[in-house]
Scaffold this motif. Structure first.
Motif, short mmCIF file in Angstrom:
data_model
loop_
_atom_site.label_atom_id
_atom_site.label_comp_id
_atom_site.label_asym_id
_atom_site.label_seq_id
_atom_site.Cartn_x
_atom_site.Cartn_y
_atom_site.Cartn_z
N SER A 57 32.50 39.68 43.31
CA SER A 57 32.12 39.24 44.66
C SER A 57 33.27 39.43 45.65
CB SER A 57 31.71 37.77 44.63
OG SER A 57 30.57 37.60 43.83
N VAL A 58 34.49 39.19 45.20
CA VAL A 58 35.65 39.37 46.08
C VAL A 58 35.89 40.85 46.34
CG1 VAL A 58 38.15 39.07 46.27
CG2 VAL A 58 36.73 37.19 45.43
N GLN A 97 24.87 38.33 46.05
CA GLN A 97 26.02 38.11 45.18
C GLN A 97 26.55 36.68 45.26
OE1 GLN A 97 28.70 41.82 45.72
NE2 GLN A 97 29.20 40.92 43.74
N THR A 98 26.31 36.01 46.37
CA THR A 98 26.70 34.60 46.45
C THR A 98 25.98 33.80 45.37
OG1 THR A 98 26.99 34.83 48.84
CG2 THR A 98 26.82 32.59 47.96
N VAL A 99 24.70 34.12 45.17
CA VAL A 99 23.90 33.44 44.16
C VAL A 99 24.32 33.86 42.75
CG1 VAL A 99 21.56 33.06 43.27
CG2 VAL A 99 21.96 33.24 45.74
N GLY A 140 27.76 44.92 41.81
CA GLY A 140 28.33 43.60 41.55
C GLY A 140 27.27 42.58 41.21
N PHE A 141 26.16 42.62 41.95
CA PHE A 141 25.06 41.69 41.67
C PHE A 141 24.47 41.94 40.28
CE2 PHE A 141 20.47 41.03 41.47
CZ PHE A 141 20.38 39.66 41.76
N ALA A 142 24.25 43.20 39.93
CA ALA A 142 23.68 43.52 38.62
C ALA A 142 24.58 43.03 37.49
CB ALA A 142 23.46 45.03 38.51
#
Length: 331
Positions: A28-29, A175-177, A252-254
């Protein structure tokens, strides 16, 4: 001596937090979905919350070796075994943190327990070690890699006609989630491992029967890992976030969504103490491989895999050496 061992266990929990902080937030960063401080604060809070979601993993840690002491009659020898396990794990954590290697704090602790157990001729439950540690240790990274690869393929197909700028903006929010889910899963997995070792210390000291996890142990372990997470693990964050592959928000989310799912299934369904480090690193490789396999920096990945392989025997060796040295000073 019980107090000293419990304090050292909480020190391990703290090092686990800053060593593994990158697991939850590096992706996320690196994609700028979250600022470093906001990500660390979120990860710390959810690490604390995750520690309250179960004790199955803690019970598995307790079952790896058979430490016994009569109620009210603590054993200095039994406490030395637990202390040696912690020294082995902490030493390996500090070495890999210093060099920025995302090794597993979980497997360092397990290696320390096994090394101290073998050195002291204490009964090691090899069936539990194989079924709930070794097999999940291999399965979780494989599932993480394949699951992230397939999820990323599905995302690419679903959004193939969408504008990249809009897709990236949407997945930064997503991505926060997913990062929150990863942090919650880290607390669920790793805080429980410290709970298990503290209960072992209480059993060794004759202060507990080992049938449950006391409330104060949960509070202490949750607080220590949250504090360690907030202190950050910047060296390892660079490795996970940038050196393996250049990530974008969908990848990143995946990676995070897949890794978090694996952690929940292993902890809640199987009570298996798997490595958050192994799982997220493999998921990052899997999501990155959808671009092309050469996009993954396999040289960096190879070094990480080597660290995975040697973590348990390295921590076990340090624990065994410490046990033999400590025995020189015991009656």
């Amino acid at each position: 001596m019980v107090i000293a061992v419990v304090v050292i266990a909480l020190v391990f929990d703290y090092t686990n937090g800053f060593h593994d902080a990158a697991n939850a937030i590096a992706t996320s960063v690196s994609t700028r979905a979250l600022t470093p401080r906001a990500a660390l604060a979120m990860a710390a809070i959810l690490n604390f919350v995750g520690a309250w979601l179960g004790v199955g993993v803690a019970q598995t840690i307790q079952e790896i070796i058979q430490i016994e002491a009569a109620p009210g009659e603590g054993s200095a020898h039994a406490l030395t075994i637990v202390l040696a396990a912690l020294v082995g794990a902490i030493t390996w954590n500090l070495i890999t943190w210093y060099f920025g290697i995302p090794s597993s704090s979980s497997h360092a602790l397990i290696g320390g327990i096994v090394g101290a157990g073998v050195a002291s001729a204490t009964t090691v439950s090899w069936d539990i070690l194989v079924n709930k540690v070794a097999i999940p240790m291999v399965v979780s990274p494989a599932v993480g890699f394949l699951g992230a690869y397939l999820l990323m393929v599905a995302i690419m197909w679903a959004f193939r006609k969408a504008r990249p700028v809009r897709v990236n903006r949407g997945f930064r929010l997503a991505q926060t989630v997913s990062a929150a889910g990863m942090a919650l899963g880290h607390g669920l997995q790793d805080a429980q491992k410290t709970m298990g070792i503290i209960v072992l210390a209480l059993v060794a000291g004759g202060l507990h029967d080992g049938n449950d996890v006391p409330f104060w142990v949960i509070v202490a372990a949750a607080t220590a890992i949250a504090a360690g997470t907030y202190s950050g693990g910047w060296r390892i964050m660079r490795t996970l976030g940038r050196r393996i592959i250049e990530l974008d928000p969908p990848k990143g989310f995946a990676a995070e969504a897949t890794a978090a799912s694996v952690l929940y299934v292993m902890a809640i369904g199987l009570h298996a103490p798997v490595s958050t480090t192994h799982t997220i690193t493999s998921a990052i490789m899997g999501s990155g491989a959808t671009k092309r396999f050469s996009a993954v920096r396999w040289g960096v990945a190879q070094g990480i895999v080597v660290a995975w392989v040697i973590t348990i025997p390295a921590a076990a060796t340090v624990a065994a050496l410490f046990y033999f040295i400590a025995r020189l000073f015991l009656p």
